[in-house]
Design a protein around this motif. Structure first.
Motif, PDB file in Angstrom:
ATOM      1  N   ILE A 361      86.323  58.672  56.217  1.00 30.91           N
ATOM      2  CA  ILE A 361      86.156  58.027  54.913  1.00 30.91           C
ATOM      3  C   ILE A 361      85.165  56.885  55.084  1.00 30.91           C
ATOM      4  CG2 ILE A 361      87.294  56.893  52.974  1.00 30.91           C
ATOM      5  CD1 ILE A 361      89.921  58.148  53.848  1.00 30.91           C
ATOM      6  N   TYR A 362      84.159  56.830  54.197  1.00 28.31           N
ATOM      7  CA  TYR A 362      83.090  55.836  54.357  1.00 28.31           C
ATOM      8  C   TYR A 362      82.649  55.354  52.982  1.00 28.31           C
ATOM      9  CZ  TYR A 362      78.530  53.827  55.527  1.00 28.31           C
ATOM     10  OH  TYR A 362      77.460  52.971  55.671  1.00 28.31           O
ATOM     11  N   GLY A 363      82.362  54.048  52.874  1.00 24.31           N
ATOM     12  CA  GLY A 363      81.750  53.535  51.655  1.00 24.31           C
ATOM     13  C   GLY A 363      82.362  52.246  51.163  1.00 24.31           C
ATOM     14  N   TRP A 364      82.427  52.120  49.822  1.00 22.90           N
ATOM     15  CA  TRP A 364      82.831  50.887  49.166  1.00 22.90           C
ATOM     16  C   TRP A 364      84.155  51.080  48.436  1.00 22.90           C
ATOM     17  CZ3 TRP A 364      79.610  46.863  50.107  1.00 22.90           C
ATOM     18  CH2 TRP A 364      78.279  47.152  50.436  1.00 22.90           C
ATOM     19  N   ILE A 365      84.983  50.047  48.450  1.00 28.31           N
ATOM     20  CA  ILE A 365      86.173  50.034  47.604  1.00 28.31           C
ATOM     21  C   ILE A 365      86.146  48.783  46.750  1.00 28.31           C
ATOM     22  CG2 ILE A 365      87.584  51.452  49.119  1.00 28.31           C
ATOM     23  CD1 ILE A 365      88.958  48.943  50.127  1.00 28.31           C
ATOM     24  N   ASP A 366      86.922  48.809  45.659  1.00 26.11           N
ATOM     25  CA  ASP A 366      86.874  47.664  44.759  1.00 26.11           C
ATOM     26  C   ASP A 366      87.608  46.458  45.361  1.00 26.11           C
ATOM     27  OD1 ASP A 366      89.659  47.849  44.236  1.00 26.11           O
ATOM     28  OD2 ASP A 366      89.323  49.265  42.607  1.00 26.11           O
ATOM     29  N   SER A 367      87.407  45.315  44.743  1.00 26.13           N
ATOM     30  CA  SER A 367      87.899  44.049  45.306  1.00 26.13           C
ATOM     31  C   SER A 367      89.410  43.892  45.168  1.00 26.13           C
ATOM     32  CB  SER A 367      87.203  42.877  44.612  1.00 26.13           C
ATOM     33  OG  SER A 367      87.420  42.919  43.210  1.00 26.13           O
ATOM     34  N   ALA A 368      90.088  44.811  44.466  1.00 20.93           N
ATOM     35  CA  ALA A 368      91.547  44.714  44.325  1.00 20.93           C
ATOM     36  C   ALA A 368      92.274  45.089  45.602  1.00 20.93           C
ATOM     37  CB  ALA A 368      92.015  45.621  43.182  1.00 20.93           C
ATOM     38  N   SER A 382      94.484  64.386  65.162  1.00 13.71           N
ATOM     39  CA  SER A 382      95.019  63.277  65.953  1.00 13.71           C
ATOM     40  C   SER A 382      95.455  62.153  65.020  1.00 13.71           C
ATOM     41  CB  SER A 382      93.962  62.752  66.929  1.00 13.71           C
ATOM     42  OG  SER A 382      92.999  61.969  66.256  1.00 13.71           O
ATOM     43  N   ASN A 383      95.883  61.046  65.595  1.00 16.35           N
ATOM     44  CA  ASN A 383      96.248  59.875  64.806  1.00 16.35           C
ATOM     45  C   ASN A 383      95.139  58.840  64.740  1.00 16.35           C
ATOM     46  OD1 ASN A 383      98.841  60.924  64.403  1.00 16.35           O
ATOM     47  ND2 ASN A 383      99.606  60.022  66.311  1.00 16.35           N
ATOM     48  N   THR A 384      93.969  59.171  65.249  1.00 12.10           N
ATOM     49  CA  THR A 384      92.871  58.213  65.334  1.00 12.10           C
ATOM     50  C   THR A 384      91.869  58.481  64.219  1.00 12.10           C
ATOM     51  OG1 THR A 384      93.121  58.109  67.738  1.00 12.10           O
ATOM     52  CG2 THR A 384      91.084  57.251  66.800  1.00 12.10           C
ATOM     53  N   SER A 385      91.822  57.587  63.247  1.00 12.19           N
ATOM     54  CA  SER A 385      90.921  57.766  62.099  1.00 12.19           C
ATOM     55  C   SER A 385      89.597  57.046  62.341  1.00 12.19           C
ATOM     56  CB  SER A 385      91.571  57.222  60.831  1.00 12.19           C
ATOM     57  OG  SER A 385      91.794  55.832  60.943  1.00 12.19           O
ATOM     58  N   ARG A 386      88.554  57.562  61.705  1.00 13.30           N
ATOM     59  CA  ARG A 386      87.254  56.887  61.664  1.00 13.30           C
ATOM     60  C   ARG A 386      86.994  56.542  60.194  1.00 13.30           C
ATOM     61  NH1 ARG A 386      85.788  61.418  64.991  1.00 13.30           N
ATOM     62  NH2 ARG A 386      84.361  62.205  63.386  1.00 13.30           N
ATOM     63  N   ILE A 387      87.297  55.309  59.845  1.00 16.84           N
ATOM     64  CA  ILE A 387      87.194  54.859  58.455  1.00 16.84           C
ATOM     65  C   ILE A 387      86.371  53.578  58.420  1.00 16.84           C
ATOM     66  CG2 ILE A 387      88.485  54.019  56.450  1.00 16.84           C
ATOM     67  CD1 ILE A 387      90.815  55.768  57.340  1.00 16.84           C
ATOM     68  N   TYR A 388      85.383  53.541  57.544  1.00 13.14           N
ATOM     69  CA  TYR A 388      84.560  52.340  57.378  1.00 13.14           C
ATOM     70  C   TYR A 388      84.432  52.078  55.885  1.00 13.14           C
ATOM     71  CZ  TYR A 388      80.764  48.979  58.060  1.00 13.14           C
ATOM     72  OH  TYR A 388      79.994  47.834  58.067  1.00 13.14           O
ATOM     73  N   LEU A 389      85.193  51.103  55.391  1.00 15.26           N
ATOM     74  CA  LEU A 389      85.188  50.755  53.977  1.00 15.26           C
ATOM     75  C   LEU A 389      84.961  49.256  53.828  1.00 15.26           C
ATOM     76  CD1 LEU A 389      88.265  52.854  52.788  1.00 15.26           C
ATOM     77  CD2 LEU A 389      85.872  53.295  52.230  1.00 15.26           C
ATOM     78  N   LYS A 390      84.075  48.911  52.925  1.00 18.34           N
ATOM     79  CA  LYS A 390      83.808  47.502  52.630  1.00 18.34           C
ATOM     80  C   LYS A 390      84.091  47.223  51.161  1.00 18.34           C
ATOM     81  CE  LYS A 390      80.004  45.746  53.993  1.00 18.34           C
ATOM     82  NZ  LYS A 390      78.551  45.562  54.169  1.00 18.34           N
ATOM     83  N   THR A 391      84.392  45.972  50.868  1.00 18.78           N
ATOM     84  CA  THR A 391      84.562  45.565  49.481  1.00 18.78           C
ATOM     85  C   THR A 391      83.221  45.617  48.772  1.00 18.78           C
ATOM     86  OG1 THR A 391      86.392  44.127  50.095  1.00 18.78           O
ATOM     87  CG2 THR A 391      85.366  43.743  47.939  1.00 18.78           C
ATOM     88  N   TYR A 392      83.191  46.251  47.616  1.00  6.72           N
ATOM     89  CA  TYR A 392      81.923  46.468  46.917  1.00  6.72           C
ATOM     90  C   TYR A 392      81.230  45.142  46.609  1.00  6.72           C
ATOM     91  CZ  TYR A 392      78.514  48.330  43.655  1.00  6.72           C
ATOM     92  OH  TYR A 392      77.348  48.690  43.026  1.00  6.72           O
ATOM     93  N   GLY A 393      79.954  45.081  46.954  1.00  7.48           N
ATOM     94  CA  GLY A 393      79.157  43.885  46.699  1.00  7.48           C
ATOM     95  C   GLY A 393      79.248  42.834  47.778  1.00  7.48           C
ATOM     96  N   SER A 394      80.137  43.020  48.740  1.00  2.00           N
ATOM     97  CA  SER A 394      80.311  42.024  49.795  1.00  2.00           C
ATOM     98  C   SER A 394      79.135  42.050  50.760  1.00  2.00           C
ATOM     99  CB  SER A 394      81.610  42.287  50.555  1.00  2.00           C
ATOM    100  OG  SER A 394      81.699  41.471  51.693  1.00  2.00           O
ATOM    101  N   VAL A 395      78.714  40.854  51.202  1.00  2.48           N
ATOM    102  CA  VAL A 395      77.660  40.772  52.219  1.00  2.48           C
ATOM    103  C   VAL A 395      78.267  40.797  53.611  1.00  2.48           C
ATOM    104  CG1 VAL A 395      76.070  39.564  50.691  1.00  2.48           C
ATOM    105  CG2 VAL A 395      77.672  38.242  52.105  1.00  2.48           C
ATOM    106  N   ASP A 396      79.575  40.733  53.671  1.00  5.76           N
ATOM    107  CA  ASP A 396      80.268  40.750  54.961  1.00  5.76           C
ATOM    108  C   ASP A 396      80.124  42.132  55.583  1.00  5.76           C
ATOM    109  OD1 ASP A 396      81.906  40.435  57.119  1.00  5.76           O
ATOM    110  OD2 ASP A 396      83.567  39.533  56.003  1.00  5.76           O
TER     111      ASP A 396
END
Length: 413
Positions: A361-368, A382-396
Motif C-alpha cells: 500500500i502506497y500513497g497519501w491518506i487524509d489528515s484524520a 507473511s506478517n511483514t508488510s511494505r506500507i508507505y503512507l503519508k498525510t496528504y499535503g505534508s512536507v514531512d
C-alpha cells in the motif's frame, strides 16, 4: 420515410430483403413487428429502422436474424420496446460494420440469449427523466466487438435500473503503442450526467433504494477497458459488480467514478493488465475478489474511501468487505494518489507484490488518520508488510506509523 401504422407484422421462415429504396422505415405507435423462429430480415446499407410510440416495437423469437448493411441502425424511442430472445444481429458483409441499436427513452426492454456481431456499438441506451428508471434486462448475450475505430458492446446514459448478467464481451486484442492507452474498445460504458428523481409512482422513501444497478456474472476478454462507470453527478451511485471474469485487457479492467456499492467475488485473471481497478472519488466495498495486474491492483484518485474489511457490530464482524487476493508483478498492490483512505483493518486480505522494491500500500491518506491500522492481513504470505503512507499535503518525509499485528492464517483459514 416509409411508415407502418397500427397492427402487427409477422415475418416467418425464410429471408426477407427490405427494398433498397427504403432509406427510413418508421413503425408508429401500436404497431409491432415480429420475427418468428428462423426468419431472416436483411436491411440494406444506410437504412434506419425506427420504432416509436407506446406499444410499438420489435419482437425477435429464437433463431431469428437481422442482417444489416453499412451505416444501418435500429432506433426505439418514445416508449417503443425491443424484446429479443435467442436472436442474432449481424452485418450483411462480415468484414463491414453496422451502427447498432439505439434505445432512447424506450419502454422496459428485455434482450436475452442473443448474439451481436460487427456493430460499432451494439446497444446504446439513453434516457430522460421519464425513462431513467425503466428496467433494462440484458442477459446471457454474446457481444463480438469489431476492430477499427471506436467500438463498444453497451453504452448507456442515465440508466438507474439495469441488469447486465451472464453476458460475454469479446473485444479485439489491442497492442498499445503509447501511454496512456486510448480506450477505443470497451465492453460496458455507463455514463450518468444528471440526477433524475424517480417518478412519483416509482419513488421510495429512501432515494438510494430507487437504484438497481447490477453487473453480474459477465465475462470480458481483451479490448482496452472492460467496464467504465462514469458518473458526473452529485450523488454516488450504488453499483453491484459480482461474479464477473476479467481477462486480458490493454489498459484497465474497471474504471469507476463517483460510485459506491459492492464489488465482490470477481476474478481478474491476467497479470499483464496495467491497472486492475481505477477509482475516482469512490467508496465501494471489496469482498472476496481475486485481482491480478501488472502495475497496480487498486488505484485510487480523488477522495476515495474503499472498504476491504468487515465492520464491527457488537462482538461480531459483518463481512461487507475483505477476504481479497491482490497480486501485482511490477509495482504496488494499492496506490492512493490523493487524500483518502483504504480500510483494511481485520480484513483477512492477502496482498502480494512480486517486486521487492514495491509496496503493498502506497500513497497519501487524509489528515484524520495519524496511524494506519491494518491488522489481520497477509503480506507476501507473511506478517511483514511494505506500507508507505503519508498525510496528504505534508512536507514531512516520515510516513505515518502502521499497526499490522496478525492473528490471521495466510492460508486463508
Amino acid at each position: 420515410p416509409s411508415r407502418i401504422g397500427l397492427g402487427r407484422i409477422n415475418i416467418r421462415n425464410g429471408v426477407l430483403l427490405l427494398c433498397s429504396w427504403v432509406t427510413d422505415l418508421l413503425v408508429n405507435e401500436s404497431a409491432t413487428t415480429v420475427l418468428s423462429d428462423s426468419a431472416v430480415l436483411e436491411i440494406p446499407n444506410n437504412t434506419i429502422l425506427h420504432f416509436t410510440g407506446i406499444k410499438s416495437g420489435l419482437i425477435m423469437e429464437p433463431n431469428s436474424k437481422l442482417k444489416l448493411g453499412v451505416g444501418c441502425k435500429i432506433i426505439f424511442d418514445s416508449s417503443a420496446s425491443l424484446i429479443a430472445n435467442g436472436a442474432t444481429f449481424t452485418s450483411i458483409d462480415s468484414t463491414l460494420k453496422w451502427d447498432g441499436i439505439f434505445l432512447s427513452n424506450s419502454d422496459a426492454d428485455t434482450i436475452t440469449n442473443c448474439t451481436f456481431n460487427n456493430a460499432v456499438t451494439a446497444l446504446t441506451i439513453t434516457n430522460n427523466e421519464n425513462a431513467a428508471y425503466k428496467n433494462r434486462t440484458i442477459t446471457n448475450n454474446i457481444f463480438n466487438i469489431p476492430s477499427g475505430g471506436i467500438c463498444k458492446g453497451i453504452y448507456g446514459e442515465n440508466n438507474y435500473k439495469i441488469l447486465l448478467k451472464g453476458n460475454i464481451f469479446n473485444m479485439p486484442v489491442y497492442f498499445p503503442s503509447a501511454s496512456p492507452v486510448p480506450l477505443i474498445y470497451v465492453g460496458v460504458y455507463l455514463k450518468n450526467s444528471s440526477i433524475i428523481e424517480a417518478n412519483e409512482e416509482e419513488i421510495e422513501e429512501n432515494q438510494s433504494t430507487n437504484y438497481s444497478l447490477n453487473i453480474l456474472g459477465n465475462s470480458f476478454s481483451n479490448g482496452c477497458a472492460s467496464i467504465i462507470l462514469a458518473n458526473y453527478t452529485s450523488n454516488y451511485l450504488p453499483y453491484i459488480l459480482s461474479d464477473n471474469i476479467f481477462n486480458n485487457t490493454a489498459s484497465v479492467n474497471i474504471i469507476g467514478m463517483n460510485i459506491t456499492g459492492t464489488i465482490r467475488d470477481n476474478t481478474f485473471t491476467s497479470d499483464d493488465v496495467p491497472l486492475g481497478i481505477h477509482l475516482i472519488n469512490s467508496s465501494p466495498n471489496f469482498y472476496k475478489n481475486t485481482i491480478n495486474s501488472r502495475d497496480v491492483g487498486l488505484h485510487l484518485a480523488g477522495h476515495c474511501y474503499p472498504n476491504l474489511a468487515p465492520y464491527v457490530s457488537g462482538e461480531d464482524l459483518v463481512w461487507t468487505g475483505g477476504n481479497n487476493y491482490i497480486t501485482t508483478t511490477d509495482i504496488d498492490n494499492i496506490q492512493l494518489s490523493s487524500s483518502g483512505y483504504v480500510n483494511t483493518d481485520f480484513g483477512n486480505n492477502n496482498f502480494t507484490a512480486d517486486n521487492s522494491s514495491s509496496y503493498h500500500i502506497y500513497g497519501w491518506i487524509d489528515s484524520a488518520h495519524s496511524i494506519y491500522k491494518t491488522r489481520d492481513n497477509c503480506w507476501n504470505s507473511s506478517n511483514t508488510s511494505r506500507i508507505y503512507l503519508k498525510t496528504y499535503g505534508s512536507v514531512d518525509t516520515i510516513p505515518v506509523p502502521v499497526l499490522n499485528t496478525n492473528n490471521y492464517s495466510c492460508s486463508g483459514e
